[in-house]
Design a protein around this motif. Sequence first.
Motif, mmCIF file in Angstrom:
data_model
loop_
_atom_site.group_PDB
_atom_site.id
_atom_site.type_symbol
_atom_site.label_atom_id
_atom_site.label_comp_id
_atom_site.label_asym_id
_atom_site.label_seq_id
_atom_site.Cartn_x
_atom_site.Cartn_y
_atom_site.Cartn_z
ATOM 1 N N GLN A 110 6.164 1.902 12.961
ATOM 2 C CA GLN A 110 5.704 3.097 12.266
ATOM 3 C C GLN A 110 4.198 3.020 12.060
ATOM 4 O OE1 GLN A 110 7.435 3.559 8.395
ATOM 5 N NE2 GLN A 110 6.386 5.469 7.987
ATOM 6 N N LYS A 111 3.508 4.105 12.334
ATOM 7 C CA LYS A 111 2.063 4.156 12.113
ATOM 8 C C LYS A 111 1.783 4.280 10.623
ATOM 9 C CE LYS A 111 0.999 6.082 16.585
ATOM 10 N NZ LYS A 111 0.410 7.174 17.345
ATOM 11 N N LEU A 112 0.860 3.467 10.142
ATOM 12 C CA LEU A 112 0.527 3.463 8.721
ATOM 13 C C LEU A 112 -0.912 3.913 8.529
ATOM 14 C CD1 LEU A 112 2.088 0.011 7.793
ATOM 15 C CD2 LEU A 112 3.115 2.265 7.538
ATOM 16 N N SER A 113 -1.183 4.468 7.365
ATOM 17 C CA SER A 113 -2.525 4.913 7.024
ATOM 18 C C SER A 113 -2.785 4.555 5.565
ATOM 19 C CB SER A 113 -2.643 6.415 7.246
ATOM 20 O OG SER A 113 -3.892 6.865 6.808
ATOM 21 N N PHE A 114 -3.904 3.898 5.301
ATOM 22 C CA PHE A 114 -4.240 3.494 3.946
ATOM 23 C C PHE A 114 -5.624 4.027 3.580
ATOM 24 C CE2 PHE A 114 -1.373 0.201 5.578
ATOM 25 C CZ PHE A 114 -0.389 0.219 4.593
ATOM 26 N N ASP A 115 -5.820 4.236 2.295
ATOM 27 C CA ASP A 115 -7.118 4.657 1.794
ATOM 28 C C ASP A 115 -7.981 3.467 1.386
ATOM 29 O OD1 ASP A 115 -6.517 7.347 2.124
ATOM 30 O OD2 ASP A 115 -5.599 7.480 0.136
ATOM 31 N N ARG A 116 -7.322 2.373 0.956
ATOM 32 C CA ARG A 116 -8.047 1.186 0.475
ATOM 33 C C ARG A 116 -7.393 -0.066 1.020
ATOM 34 N NH1 ARG A 116 -8.543 1.709 -5.873
ATOM 35 N NH2 ARG A 116 -7.930 -0.404 -5.456
ATOM 36 N N ALA A 117 -8.152 -1.156 1.031
ATOM 37 C CA ALA A 117 -7.655 -2.423 1.555
ATOM 38 C C ALA A 117 -6.585 -3.017 0.633
ATOM 39 C CB ALA A 117 -8.796 -3.426 1.739
ATOM 40 N N PHE A 118 -6.758 -2.971 -0.672
ATOM 41 C CA PHE A 118 -5.747 -3.502 -1.617
ATOM 42 C C PHE A 118 -5.603 -2.620 -2.809
ATOM 43 C CE2 PHE A 118 -7.084 -7.209 0.771
ATOM 44 C CZ PHE A 118 -5.870 -7.747 1.124
#
Length: 118
Positions: A110-118
Amino acid sequence: MKWFSDAGEIYLHRQPVDFRKSINGLAVIVEENMALSPYQDAIFVFCNKPRDKLKILCWDQTGFVLWYKRLEKSKFKWPRKSPDDVIHLDQEALDWLLRGLDIQALKPHQKLSFDRAF
């Protein structure tokens, strides 16, 4: 395949097609059965009933292009389980299909997308 890497959308016509049809007949299937325009920036993929031949139709702004592949000892793993007769593919799924892989069985991560590293 690199030949289709510049294609916009990729549509697969799930039902088998009479392979006596050529460009005009396949363009009619695109318009009438798939409810799409054969002149759009897309490729349209068709298979015959025995699943050993495949045709790809596209418009390149100057005319139609028809690509044909015949397998000598195998069959394409054509999607059978789908509520729709038209299946939208991405480039990776088309590559899998052309290499003989079952596009319904193979699922990438599944492709994931994050706004921040942690």
